[in-house]
Enzyme design. Sequence first.
Site, PDB file in Angstrom:
ATOM      1  N   CYS A  27      -3.792   1.931  -6.701  1.00  0.00           N
ATOM      2  CA  CYS A  27      -3.758   2.891  -5.414  1.00  0.00           C
ATOM      3  C   CYS A  27      -3.676   4.483  -5.891  1.00  0.00           C
ATOM      4  CB  CYS A  27      -2.138   2.891  -4.866  1.00  0.00           C
ATOM      5  SG  CYS A  27      -0.649   3.334  -5.771  1.00  0.00           S
ATOM      6  N   HIS A 555       2.124  10.795   0.400  1.00  0.00           N
ATOM      7  CA  HIS A 555       2.381   9.267   0.250  1.00  0.00           C
ATOM      8  C   HIS A 555       3.089   8.837   1.359  1.00  0.00           C
ATOM      9  CE1 HIS A 555       2.769   5.292  -1.397  1.00  0.00           C
ATOM     10  NE2 HIS A 555       1.981   5.850  -2.311  1.00  0.00           N
TER      11      HIS A 555
END
Length: 633
Positions: A27, A555
């Site tokens: 990620c 995030h």
Amino acid sequence: MGKYYDLAKQIVDNVGGKENINSLTHCITRLRFKLKDESKANDDVLKNMDGVVTVMKSGGQYQVVIGNHVPAVYEDVVTIAGISADAEQESSGGNLFNRLIDILSGCFQPFLGALAAAGMVKGLNALLVFLKLYSATSGTYTMLNGIGDAIFYFMPVILGYTAARKFNLNPMVGIVIGAALCYPTVQGSALQAAFETTAGAGAAAPYSLLGLPAYDTFLGIPWVGAGYTSSVVPIIFIVAFAAQIQKLFKKLIPEVVQTFLVPFFVLLIALPIGFLVIGPIISMLTDLLSAGFQALMGFSPALYGIILGFFWQVLVIFGLHWSVVPLAIMQITQEGASQVLVGSFAASFAQTAVVMAMFFKLKDAKMKALCPPAIISGIFGVTEPAIYGITLPRKTPFIFSMIGAAVGGLYLMINGVTSYTMGGLGIFGVLNFINGDDASGMIHSFVSILIAVVIGFALTFFFWKDDTVVEEVTENKKAQKAIKEAVLSPVKGRVLPLSKASDQAFAQGALGKGVLIEPTEGVVRAPFDGTVMTLFPTLHAIGLISDQGMELLIHIGMDTVQLEGNGFEGKVAQGDKVKKGQVLVTFDIDAIKAAGYSVETPVIVTNTADYLDIVETQERDVTSNDTLITGLT
């Protein structure tokens, strides 16, 4: 060997070795391993390793937190561990057209460097013959021509390998499929000769109405013969079909004998169907598509050159040029010449000339310093530094480069310039236009470069004004005021200390200082004027850099990378310039929670070390108009 090879090797060794790795993705900040046995991983060694922030275990994944440069580390890890990067990367999905573009780029990108090198060899060979240094019948010419021609002639073999990696087929099986398509006795001319030997000279072969020769039958089915050496598209579709066959037989055949039985059934089923059905159909469709391009050029070469030249850089930015590049490769490999991409030739020179003009007009010393390296790379056909770093953010210069490219493309097309190889980029591309003793195409290419450069430079130099305000800050002024940068809240919601984050990597401040937000609205807005530095395909995380240099990570949720983009919608793309308050991403809070994931959103200054202090807001609830973080320098 990449920049992070040593770090990657240590990581692989300490997760239990490559034999302990089932799969790997990444990620925006961490490597996400699925290990066969997590107990074999050396947690403490990894946590204390230079280059590793920490280690997390969540959602069945063994996560090694690296930071923003994780994509580069990931590339070295997959190399060391022998993992197929194409197979393990997460897909962003999208509509059918986007997936098609992704497939084409995935199949062609791996060998574009070799393709360009081979084209340059052919171009150099043609130039030396033109200069009478040796003849086209000499051994020197034959050897160099073979070196340059090999990649074009055996294109199905190369694409068999790259397409196999893209579709998760055994790469060696992909190579065998490509080699079978190049096998001499299955080519159309060989089949026609075999048919005439059987039925008599001049006999009309089945499918003659389609202009295709054919052998009599394969298991009673007419076998359409076609020349697949140098072909481009049929192999991709046949490999895609073979990948599905492999997937089926891996489920049916016991693992102990899969090594040879699965490839056996894949080849036995996929290749006959490829020869009988897929190959002929795809060949006819690509011929029709190629004929369509030729018809448009025949209708108005000038219009075609203007359109392709003007929009080429836009196509490249969005990756849509992959809908055109394969057609040019196909024509050159099959016919020895193509005009499909000729109209785009001048684009890189127009872009480079615009940057040259901007160099003389830019006020910002830092931005001016970016111009020389961008100019040098642009001369050799690499324009990304110029586009993304200099012209595109200012819009008008980018449009001027499009105009210069369009006029250069117009000139080439109205003069009937043809490319005879897919050679090098930029200035090396002039060699593409030499045909034996005829170098008129190369001369026209130099004229088109001159046209594009003059137009791009003149428009920018005389009609673009740099509106950047550069404040001269004296030492006195610096002493009199504290320099600070305010960051608005990108998300509306309740503010919590970062230490409350459920993910310890965030909670411990390992990635930088910041805050945690519990969103009450599924919208992420730009907290400052800046650039989208990173936008992960799953849209759960976005990295920004402000015009003043602050790097911010937003995030959305915890472990939401596993949703693979479901519940998220992107409103910007990586590399975009954004304005304060602009919507970047939207997300469905209820859908994310229903899937079992937290929506808590860390907002972190990842270059915290560049600041004397990071001051968080004392407010408990914030909107997009409220200051969330202040960086002091």
